[in-house]
Write a protein that holds these residues in place. Structure first.
Motif, mmCIF file in Angstrom:
data_model
loop_
_atom_site.group_PDB
_atom_site.id
_atom_site.type_symbol
_atom_site.label_atom_id
_atom_site.label_comp_id
_atom_site.label_asym_id
_atom_site.label_seq_id
_atom_site.Cartn_x
_atom_site.Cartn_y
_atom_site.Cartn_z
ATOM 1 N N ASP A 1 0.830 -1.205 0.000
ATOM 2 C CA ASP A 1 0.000 0.000 0.000
ATOM 3 C C ASP A 1 0.865 1.257 0.000
ATOM 4 O O ASP A 1 1.873 1.321 0.714
ATOM 5 N N PHE A 2 0.415 2.254 -0.762
ATOM 6 C CA PHE A 2 1.185 3.487 -0.906
ATOM 7 C C PHE A 2 0.307 4.717 -0.732
ATOM 8 O O PHE A 2 -0.842 4.742 -1.174
ATOM 9 N N ILE A 3 0.898 5.744 -0.127
ATOM 10 C CA ILE A 3 0.312 7.079 -0.078
ATOM 11 C C ILE A 3 1.031 7.911 -1.132
ATOM 12 O O ILE A 3 2.269 7.928 -1.191
ATOM 13 N N VAL A 4 0.283 8.598 -1.973
ATOM 14 C CA VAL A 4 0.895 9.436 -3.000
ATOM 15 C C VAL A 4 1.355 10.740 -2.369
ATOM 16 O O VAL A 4 0.570 11.446 -1.722
ATOM 17 N N ARG A 5 2.626 11.042 -2.551
ATOM 18 C CA ARG A 5 3.198 12.316 -2.124
ATOM 19 C C ARG A 5 3.673 13.081 -3.359
ATOM 20 O O ARG A 5 3.744 12.532 -4.456
ATOM 21 N N LYS A 6 4.021 14.342 -3.168
ATOM 22 C CA LYS A 6 4.415 15.175 -4.306
ATOM 23 C C LYS A 6 5.641 14.627 -5.027
ATOM 24 O O LYS A 6 5.724 14.668 -6.259
ATOM 25 N N GLU A 7 6.593 14.094 -4.284
ATOM 26 C CA GLU A 7 7.851 13.664 -4.890
ATOM 27 C C GLU A 7 8.108 12.166 -4.789
ATOM 28 O O GLU A 7 9.165 11.700 -5.218
ATOM 29 N N THR A 8 7.157 11.425 -4.238
ATOM 30 C CA THR A 8 7.438 9.996 -4.026
ATOM 31 C C THR A 8 6.144 9.256 -3.720
ATOM 32 O O THR A 8 5.064 9.852 -3.651
ATOM 33 N N LEU A 9 6.258 7.943 -3.548
ATOM 34 C CA LEU A 9 5.211 7.121 -2.959
ATOM 35 C C LEU A 9 5.686 6.691 -1.582
ATOM 36 O O LEU A 9 6.824 6.253 -1.421
ATOM 37 N N GLU A 10 4.819 6.824 -0.588
ATOM 38 C CA GLU A 10 5.173 6.474 0.793
ATOM 39 C C GLU A 10 4.496 5.171 1.187
ATOM 40 O O GLU A 10 3.272 5.032 1.074
ATOM 41 N N ARG A 11 5.277 4.211 1.641
ATOM 42 C CA ARG A 11 4.719 2.957 2.137
ATOM 43 C C ARG A 11 3.909 3.196 3.408
ATOM 44 O O ARG A 11 4.283 3.999 4.267
ATOM 45 N N ILE A 12 2.802 2.472 3.565
ATOM 46 C CA ILE A 12 2.005 2.556 4.786
ATOM 47 C C ILE A 12 2.552 1.630 5.854
ATOM 48 O O ILE A 12 2.601 1.974 7.034
ATOM 49 N N THR A 13 2.954 0.422 5.461
ATOM 50 C CA THR A 13 3.450 -0.553 6.426
ATOM 51 C C THR A 13 4.969 -0.619 6.403
ATOM 52 O O THR A 13 5.621 -0.050 5.526
ATOM 53 N N LYS A 14 5.509 -1.350 7.385
ATOM 54 C CA LYS A 14 6.956 -1.510 7.484
ATOM 55 C C LYS A 14 7.410 -2.933 7.200
ATOM 56 O O LYS A 14 8.617 -3.202 7.138
ATOM 57 N N THR A 15 6.490 -3.864 7.008
ATOM 58 C CA THR A 15 6.860 -5.252 6.754
ATOM 59 C C THR A 15 7.645 -5.357 5.447
ATOM 60 O O THR A 15 7.186 -4.885 4.416
ATOM 61 N N PRO A 16 8.836 -5.961 5.473
ATOM 62 C CA PRO A 16 9.629 -6.088 4.241
ATOM 63 C C PRO A 16 8.880 -6.848 3.160
ATOM 64 O O PRO A 16 7.935 -7.605 3.437
ATOM 65 N N LEU A 17 9.316 -6.661 1.917
ATOM 66 C CA LEU A 17 8.686 -7.316 0.781
ATOM 67 C C LEU A 17 9.314 -8.693 0.500
ATOM 68 O O LEU A 17 8.978 -9.332 -0.500
ATOM 69 N N ASP A 18 10.196 -9.146 1.360
ATOM 70 C CA ASP A 18 10.906 -10.396 1.126
ATOM 71 C C ASP A 18 9.982 -11.604 1.131
ATOM 72 O O ASP A 18 8.973 -11.642 1.852
ATOM 73 N N LEU A 19 10.319 -12.606 0.309
ATOM 74 C CA LEU A 19 9.733 -13.922 0.436
ATOM 75 C C LEU A 19 10.205 -14.486 1.768
ATOM 76 O O LEU A 19 11.397 -14.495 2.080
ATOM 77 N N VAL A 20 9.278 -14.989 2.600
ATOM 78 C CA VAL A 20 9.630 -15.498 3.918
ATOM 79 C C VAL A 20 9.785 -17.008 3.837
ATOM 80 O O VAL A 20 8.816 -17.734 3.584
ATOM 81 N N CYS A 21 11.008 -17.467 4.034
ATOM 82 C CA CYS A 21 11.315 -18.913 4.009
ATOM 83 C C CYS A 21 11.350 -19.422 5.454
ATOM 84 O O CYS A 21 12.119 -18.907 6.275
ATOM 85 N N LEU A 22 10.547 -20.412 5.724
ATOM 86 C CA LEU A 22 10.424 -20.940 7.092
ATOM 87 C C LEU A 22 11.094 -22.312 7.199
ATOM 88 O O LEU A 22 11.265 -23.017 6.216
#
Length: 400
Positions: free
Chosen positions: A379-400
């Motif tokens: 999820d992203f918030i549109v800003r004037k100069e960028t897109l800001e992520r809403i969450t902090k969870t990394p985008l990594d594939l999680v290997c268990l």
């Protein structure tokens, strides 16, 4: 009103007034002289309450919030003046006495039952109503600082659930059992308990846990990865299937706080993915990260769609991009707010210029028949100069 250990913010009076003023500008442009708003989400947006009632917004005077039930709770929740009514029939005399029933009226025609429409056509003594819904959706499309604050709180619930998923998912567990554990985690952290979508027959669960080939089954829902579900009465979502080693496990979660929804997807695997699925995951991540690098206020949404599709083509994965065969969908992103399917919708044909304050989910996903599905949603918030992520969870594939 308590959620978890904290009190949700009531919608401030100045926030409500700003929304109504912006809506009146839309009304004037559409030559609508009075609006009758009844849908729970729109009622909440413009009044701060969802107690049973009717909000009338005249173009040239103050709004009238008629409440049938529960009036005392509505007074606590809404900054607007409450007018008690016993039923819809009371509305005519009040509106007529104030001279409001003149000119062109509007109602939310995309969600309103025909019987209610006809009743109010008789109450207001008009031949027809204009459709308010496009105007309302446009006003709601750009979020205020207050709304973004609520969405970031929703994002914190999202982060907590994805973090907990690392501990919960185990080989041999059923999808439905993982869902139960993680939904409970979200509720303990203040999840409002349901997600709202706009439109006829639109239904969505809070959490989809989908593993292996269950992620390849198309269904009537307009989503890329729907899952098997537990019944053909609701053919989507987590199933009784058991999670197995070396198969992708998709968690598509909708968090909700104080009315506001966030919607993200992460992928997990016990062991490792095969080369095709692993490569598709990398492409999904590249699409999101590279889009975040170029998109900002002023970017056309069709450019985002074309970039993602070209990225999938370059990786020779276009056949599987955003579904397979009849299961393909025509979008790669959608707006978020009080509903899960707000605007902008990011497709090849819906041209919309990003504006600061818009919030949207970007969800590049791939479906491989007979193998599984894979992808990410952020999820992203549109800003004037960028897109800001809403969450902090990394985008990594999680290997268990």
């Amino acid at each position: 009103m308590r959620t978890g250990t904290e009190t949700c913010e009531l919608t401030p009076h100045e926030e409500i007034q700003s929304r109504i003023n912006r809506f009146k500008e839309k009304m004037a442009g559409a030559d609508i002289h009075f609006s009758i708003i009844m849908g729970n989400v729109d009622l909440f947006y413009f009044s701060g309450t969802t107690q049973r009632g009717i909000l009338v917004i005249p173009l040239e005077s103050d709004p009238l919030l008629f409440v049938e039930r529960n009036q005392e709770r509505a007074r606590r929740e809404s900054p607007l003046t409450i007018t008690p009514i016993a039923g819809h029939g009371d509305v005519h005399d009040i509106l007529s006495g104030k001279g409001i029933l003149r000119g062109r009226g509007g109602m939310e025609l995309d969600i309103l039952p025909v019987s209610t429409y006809e009743r109010f056509r008789r109450i207001c003594e008009v031949d027809s109503f204009a459709d308010l819904s496009p105007l309302i959706r446009e006003v709601r499309m750009v979020k205020s600082a207050f709304e973004i604050r609520q969405m970031k709180r929703s994002g914190k619930i999202m982060d907590a659930v994805f973090s907990r998923a690392r501990e919960v998912i185990q080989e041999g567990m059923r999808e439905i059992d993982v869902e139960a554990e993680l939904n409970a985690e979200g509720r303990r952290r203040g999840h409002q308990g349901l997600l709202r979508m706009r439109g006829f027959n639109q239904e969505m669960m809070c959490l989809y846990v989908i593993s292996g080939q269950a992620g390849t089954l198309p269904t009537a829902a307009d989503v890329t990865i729907a899952g098997l579900g537990v019944t053909h009465a609701l053919p989507q979502g987590s199933s009784l299937n058991v999670i197995q080693r070396n198969q992708p496990v998709i968690l598509d979660y909708g968090a909700g706080y104080n009315g506001y929804i966030t919607d993200e997807t992460r992928a997990f695997v016990i062991g490792s993915l095969n080369e095709k699925l692993a490569r598709a995951y990398d492409v999904s991540r590249e699409i999101i990260e590279e889009t975040a690098a170029f998109a900002r206020e002023g970017t056309e949404t069709t450019r985002i769609f074309e970039f993602a599709r070209n990225r999938a083509r370059a990786a020779k994965l276009d056949e599987y991009f955003m579904g397979y065969g009849e299961g393909k969908v025509g979008f790669i992103g959608h707006g978020l707010g009080l509903e899960l399917n707000e605007i902008p919708v990011i497709t090849a044909r819906h041209r919309q210029t990003l504006t600061e304050g818009m919030v949207f989910a970007l969800e590049p996903k791939f479906v491989f028949p007979g193998e599984g599905s894979i992808g990410i949603e952020a999820d992203f918030i549109v800003r004037k100069e960028t897109l800001e992520r809403i969450t902090k969870t990394p985008l990594d594939l999680v290997c268990l």
